[in-house]
Write an enzyme that holds these catalytic residues in place. Structure first.
Site, PDB file in Angstrom:
ATOM      1  N   LYS A  70       0.785  -1.235   0.016  1.00 36.89           N
ATOM      2  CA  LYS A  70      -0.061   0.027   0.008  1.00 36.89           C
ATOM      3  C   LYS A  70       0.898   1.359   0.065  1.00 36.89           C
ATOM      4  CE  LYS A  70      -2.848  -1.393   3.311  1.00 36.89           C
ATOM      5  NZ  LYS A  70      -4.095  -2.049   3.981  1.00 36.89           N
ATOM      6  N   TYR A  90     -12.612  -2.268  -1.916  1.00 38.28           N
ATOM      7  CA  TYR A  90     -13.039  -2.065  -0.561  1.00 38.28           C
ATOM      8  C   TYR A  90     -14.396  -2.063  -0.399  1.00 38.28           C
ATOM      9  CZ  TYR A  90      -8.003  -1.691   1.039  1.00 38.28           C
ATOM     10  OH  TYR A  90      -6.507  -2.107   1.622  1.00 38.28           O
ATOM     11  N   PHE A 134     -13.943   4.027   9.439  1.00 41.02           N
ATOM     12  CA  PHE A 134     -12.800   4.361   8.929  1.00 41.02           C
ATOM     13  C   PHE A 134     -12.841   4.111   7.093  1.00 41.02           C
ATOM     14  CE2 PHE A 134     -12.914  -0.368   9.582  1.00 41.02           C
ATOM     15  CZ  PHE A 134     -12.885  -1.019   8.455  1.00 41.02           C
ATOM     16  N   ARG A 142      -1.223 -14.217   4.732  1.00 42.83           N
ATOM     17  CA  ARG A 142      -1.851 -13.571   5.608  1.00 42.83           C
ATOM     18  C   ARG A 142      -1.028 -13.690   6.843  1.00 42.83           C
ATOM     19  NH1 ARG A 142      -6.511 -10.283   4.862  1.00 42.83           N
ATOM     20  NH2 ARG A 142      -7.131 -10.193   7.015  1.00 42.83           N
ATOM     21  N   THR A 181      -4.065  -7.691  11.175  1.00 39.84           N
ATOM     22  CA  THR A 181      -4.810  -6.395  10.558  1.00 39.84           C
ATOM     23  C   THR A 181      -4.153  -5.251  11.541  1.00 39.84           C
ATOM     24  OG1 THR A 181      -6.691  -7.314   9.645  1.00 39.84           O
ATOM     25  CG2 THR A 181      -6.501  -4.898   9.876  1.00 39.84           C
ATOM     26  N   ARG A 206       3.538  -6.682   9.358  1.00 34.54           N
ATOM     27  CA  ARG A 206       3.158  -5.509  10.045  1.00 34.54           C
ATOM     28  C   ARG A 206       3.579  -5.582  11.546  1.00 34.54           C
ATOM     29  NH1 ARG A 206      -3.089  -7.008   7.854  1.00 34.54           N
ATOM     30  NH2 ARG A 206      -3.086  -5.843   6.286  1.00 34.54           N
ATOM     31  N   HIS A 243      -1.952  -5.179   1.684  1.00 33.47           N
ATOM     32  CA  HIS A 243      -3.177  -5.937   1.640  1.00 33.47           C
ATOM     33  C   HIS A 243      -3.060  -7.301   1.135  1.00 33.47           C
ATOM     34  CE1 HIS A 243      -7.387  -6.880   0.293  1.00 33.47           C
ATOM     35  NE2 HIS A 243      -6.706  -7.568  -0.510  1.00 33.47           N
TER      36      HIS A 243
HETATM   37  P1  IDP Z   1      -6.927  -6.772   6.138  1.00 34.73           P
HETATM   38  O1  IDP Z   1      -6.392  -5.751   5.269  1.00 34.73           O
HETATM   39  O2  IDP Z   1      -5.891  -7.329   7.042  1.00 34.73           O
HETATM   40  O3  IDP Z   1      -7.635  -7.671   5.336  1.00 34.73           O
HETATM   41  P2  IDP Z   1      -9.679  -5.503   6.524  1.00 34.73           P
HETATM   42  O4  IDP Z   1     -10.538  -5.849   8.016  1.00 34.73           O
HETATM   43  O5  IDP Z   1      -9.901  -6.081   5.592  1.00 34.73           O
HETATM   44  O6  IDP Z   1      -8.258  -6.033   7.093  1.00 34.73           O
HETATM   45  O7  IDP Z   1      -9.605  -3.963   6.641  1.00 34.73           O
HETATM   46  C1  IDP Z   1      -8.936  -3.470   5.331  1.00 34.73           C
HETATM   47  C2  IDP Z   1      -8.154  -2.272   5.765  1.00 34.73           C
HETATM   48  O8  IDP Z   1      -8.705  -1.267   6.317  1.00 34.73           O
HETATM   49  C3  IDP Z   1      -7.048  -2.797   6.851  1.00 34.73           C
HETATM   50  O9  IDP Z   1      -5.859  -3.321   6.291  1.00 34.73           O
HETATM   51  C4  IDP Z   1      -6.421  -1.428   7.188  1.00 34.73           C
HETATM   52  O10 IDP Z   1      -5.825  -0.646   6.368  1.00 34.73           O
HETATM   53  C5  IDP Z   1      -7.989  -0.585   7.444  1.00 34.73           C
HETATM   54  N1  IDP Z   1      -8.753  -0.697   8.501  1.00 34.73           N
HETATM   55  C6  IDP Z   1      -9.216  -1.827   9.165  1.00 34.73           C
HETATM   56  N2  IDP Z   1      -9.901  -1.463  10.332  1.00 34.73           N
HETATM   57  C7  IDP Z   1      -9.682  -0.185  10.627  1.00 34.73           C
HETATM   58  C8  IDP Z   1      -9.717   0.493  11.786  1.00 34.73           C
HETATM   59  O11 IDP Z   1     -10.428   0.169  12.565  1.00 34.73           O
HETATM   60  N3  IDP Z   1      -9.356   1.899  11.718  1.00 34.73           N
HETATM   61  C9  IDP Z   1      -8.707   2.366  10.308  1.00 34.73           C
HETATM   62  N4  IDP Z   1      -8.597   1.459   9.492  1.00 34.73           N
HETATM   63  C10 IDP Z   1      -8.819   0.290   9.540  1.00 34.73           C
HETATM   64 MG    MG Z   2      -9.189  -7.634   4.302  1.00 36.17          MG
END
Ligand code: IDP
Ligand code: MG
Length: 150
Positions: free
Chosen positions: A9, A49, A57, A85, A91, A102, A115
């Site tokens: 990203k 997304y 968010f 993953r 995350t 991460r 991602h």
């Molecule tokens: P992932 O990337 O691990 O699959 P997801 O839950 O699909 O996680 O969320 C997508 C992206 O959205 C995350 O990688 C992160 O950049 C952002 N994100 C997720 N939860 C939050 C939050 O609570 N606050 C701000 N950004 C978030």
């Molecule tokens: Mg995701």
């Protein structure tokens, strides 16, 4: 054999971590099937997304992913989705396992470097969303037999 979309990203690109992410996936034994350095437009960001639309968010997430170029890739291998993953880590960086990307490179969930697809089905869907068929290479490596059992 599974496939996953992997994005470095904008924060990962700006912090010169593209090579680090590729190195970790290569060393894990995963095989690269496609890659392109690109600026993500709003339409692609919103489709990618879509599942997060309406969450607090969401607007920040669209702004983040469209803010600067990303490195988009397809990586494949047995159980590739779970393996990738795991290499990325949870995350939320403070919940990510030590040694994961991460954990090692991030502090905040909204700046978490990468991602990766979260299921084999979503892997195929995301690969189709981000890559045209002729941007993907079907190939085998000489080392495949030392990494993949079959
Ligand atoms: P992932 O990337 O691990 O699959 P997801 O839950 O699909 O996680 O969320 C997508 C992206 O959205 C995350 O990688 C992160 O950049 C952002 N994100 C997720 N939860 C939050 C939050 O609570 N606050 C701000 N950004 C978030
Ligand atoms: Mg995701």
């Amino acid at each position: 054999m599974e496939r996953s979309l992997v994005l470095v990203k904008p924060d990962g690109v700006q912090r010169s971590l593209v090579g680090e992410v590729i190195t970790r996936l290569e060393r894990r034994g995963l095989r690269l099937a496609g890659a392109k350095f690109m600026q993500v437009g709003k339409a692609l960001a919103e489709e990618h997304y879509a599942i997060h639309k309406g969450k607090p968010f969401y607007d920040g997430l669209i702004a983040y992913i469209t803010s600067a170029p990303v490195m988009a890739m397809v990586w494949e291998g047995p159980n590739a989705v779970a393996a990738i993953r795991q290499t990325m880590g949870a995350t939320r960086p403070l919940e990510a396992a030590p040694g994961s990307i991460r954990h090692d490179y991030a502090l905040e969930v909204c700046r978490n470097i990468t991602h990766a697809s979260d299921s084999p089905e979503n892997g195929e869907q995301e690969v189709a969303l981000w890559f045209k068929q002729d941007e993907l290479i079907a190939w085998s490596r000489d080392a495949d037999k030392w990494i993949f059992e079959k």
